[in-house]
Design a protein around this motif. Sequence first.
Motif, short mmCIF file in Angstrom:
data_model
loop_
_atom_site.label_atom_id
_atom_site.label_comp_id
_atom_site.label_asym_id
_atom_site.label_seq_id
_atom_site.Cartn_x
_atom_site.Cartn_y
_atom_site.Cartn_z
N GLU A 1 13.24 -4.61 -19.60
CA GLU A 1 13.84 -3.76 -18.59
C GLU A 1 15.10 -4.39 -18.01
O GLU A 1 16.10 -3.71 -17.76
CB GLU A 1 12.84 -3.45 -17.48
N SER B 1 8.75 -1.18 -14.00
CA SER B 1 9.20 -0.05 -13.20
C SER B 1 8.15 1.04 -13.03
O SER B 1 8.16 1.75 -12.03
CB SER B 1 10.49 0.53 -13.78
N CYS C 1 14.00 6.48 -21.24
CA CYS C 1 12.88 5.54 -21.22
C CYS C 1 12.66 5.02 -22.63
O CYS C 1 12.99 5.70 -23.62
CB CYS C 1 11.63 6.26 -20.72
N LEU D 1 16.68 -0.17 -11.11
CA LEU D 1 17.28 0.43 -12.30
C LEU D 1 18.11 1.66 -11.97
O LEU D 1 18.89 2.13 -12.80
CB LEU D 1 16.19 0.82 -13.30
N TYR E 1 22.03 1.99 -12.67
CA TYR E 1 22.39 2.08 -14.09
C TYR E 1 22.03 3.45 -14.66
O TYR E 1 22.80 4.06 -15.40
CB TYR E 1 21.71 0.99 -14.90
N LEU E 2 20.84 3.97 -14.30
CA LEU E 2 20.40 5.24 -14.85
C LEU E 2 21.28 6.39 -14.39
O LEU E 2 21.43 7.38 -15.09
CB LEU E 2 18.95 5.50 -14.45
N ARG F 1 11.74 -0.15 -10.12
CA ARG F 1 12.26 1.18 -10.47
C ARG F 1 13.56 1.47 -9.72
O ARG F 1 14.52 1.97 -10.30
CB ARG F 1 11.22 2.24 -10.15
N ARG G 1 18.26 -2.38 -19.29
CA ARG G 1 18.60 -1.55 -18.13
C ARG G 1 18.02 -0.14 -18.25
O ARG G 1 18.70 0.87 -18.04
CB ARG G 1 20.13 -1.47 -17.94
N ILE G 2 16.75 -0.08 -18.59
CA ILE G 2 16.07 1.20 -18.76
C ILE G 2 14.58 0.97 -18.55
O ILE G 2 14.08 -0.12 -18.84
CB ILE G 2 16.35 1.78 -20.17
N PRO G 3 13.83 1.95 -18.01
CA PRO G 3 12.39 1.77 -17.91
C PRO G 3 11.76 1.55 -19.28
O PRO G 3 12.12 2.22 -20.26
CB PRO G 3 11.91 3.09 -17.29
N LEU H 1 20.11 -7.03 -11.88
CA LEU H 1 20.75 -5.84 -12.35
C LEU H 1 22.16 -5.74 -11.81
O LEU H 1 22.50 -6.34 -10.80
CB LEU H 1 19.95 -4.60 -11.92
#
Length: 314
Positions: free
Chosen positions: A208, A240, A190, A250, A253-254, A247, A212-214, A291
């Motif tokens: 975001e 997100s 994050c 994403l 990617y996470l 959320r 590509r992240i919260p 995304l």
Amino acid sequence: MDITTFGGPVPQRGIGVVAPFDFALDRELWRWTPEEVSLHLTRTPYVPVEVSVDMARLISEHETLQSAVTALDAVRPVSFAYACTSGSFVGGIPHERAMCSSMSRAGRDMPAVTTSGALLEALLELGARRVSVITPYTASLTDALADFLAEAGVEVVSRQYMGLTGEIWKVGYRNVVDLARTADLSEADCLFISCTNLATYDVIPQLEAELRIPVISANQVTMWAALRHIGLRATGDYQSLIDQAAREALGPYLRNRSLPLPPAEPLPSAEPLPPAEPLPATGPAPCEPTLPDPPPAGQPEDPGPASEPNWPEH
């Protein structure tokens, strides 16, 4: 015309907000606030000190908080929030817990949150145990934030700061975006943008989608938590923390952090970006993130949660 046929204003629930004397972003807090909620703000007494560890301590003293909440309680809020990150992390977790208790006692035992306590709630909600932070602060104040997070079992994997000691509310969106792009996110779950005097509402969806992240911010987590404690949801599309669809988008990617980041697109002007236009009532939102597709079959999945951090209880 008989105006009584309109039925009057929507019944309101109030949130009492205590902010530092130099807070200048009242309007931004309202952007996360649903129609049925009113914000009632007051400020701590002025102290002739620049933004620093000393100032953070002065604006978070228990007597100061109790006096502010007592004044706010005249309009009977159903919860209270202390809207200052540094003032609520500078004394560590014990001090943050004590601040919440002090506000609640002064406000008829209504729920109370601080920005730093709300940050920990938000990280728990997102399952984030490693975080990159960007701040407008000096190095010493940024280090104090990292110490607070470490005390809660959250690892700060990178930190970037602007070194400002005043007039933080004048920082434009361009500066926030540029600083976020310098953050090392390779090991982070994050990105946190600290300081309630830093405007962030419109840049969260952009960052975001790009990183590509919260991405969470001080004002966002404060309002999210204050509303959550009274059973309400903050407003904020394509963020997100608030929007479940954002959320979930994403997620692919996470689960596979080896996916390459896209090249950063330069912003057209060095001037601060203007506020975003309101979203249309119907039709696709203009800033909806796009995304990448989920990772192909066979790619390694998330190995599972690490050991539980030492989250504080409020």
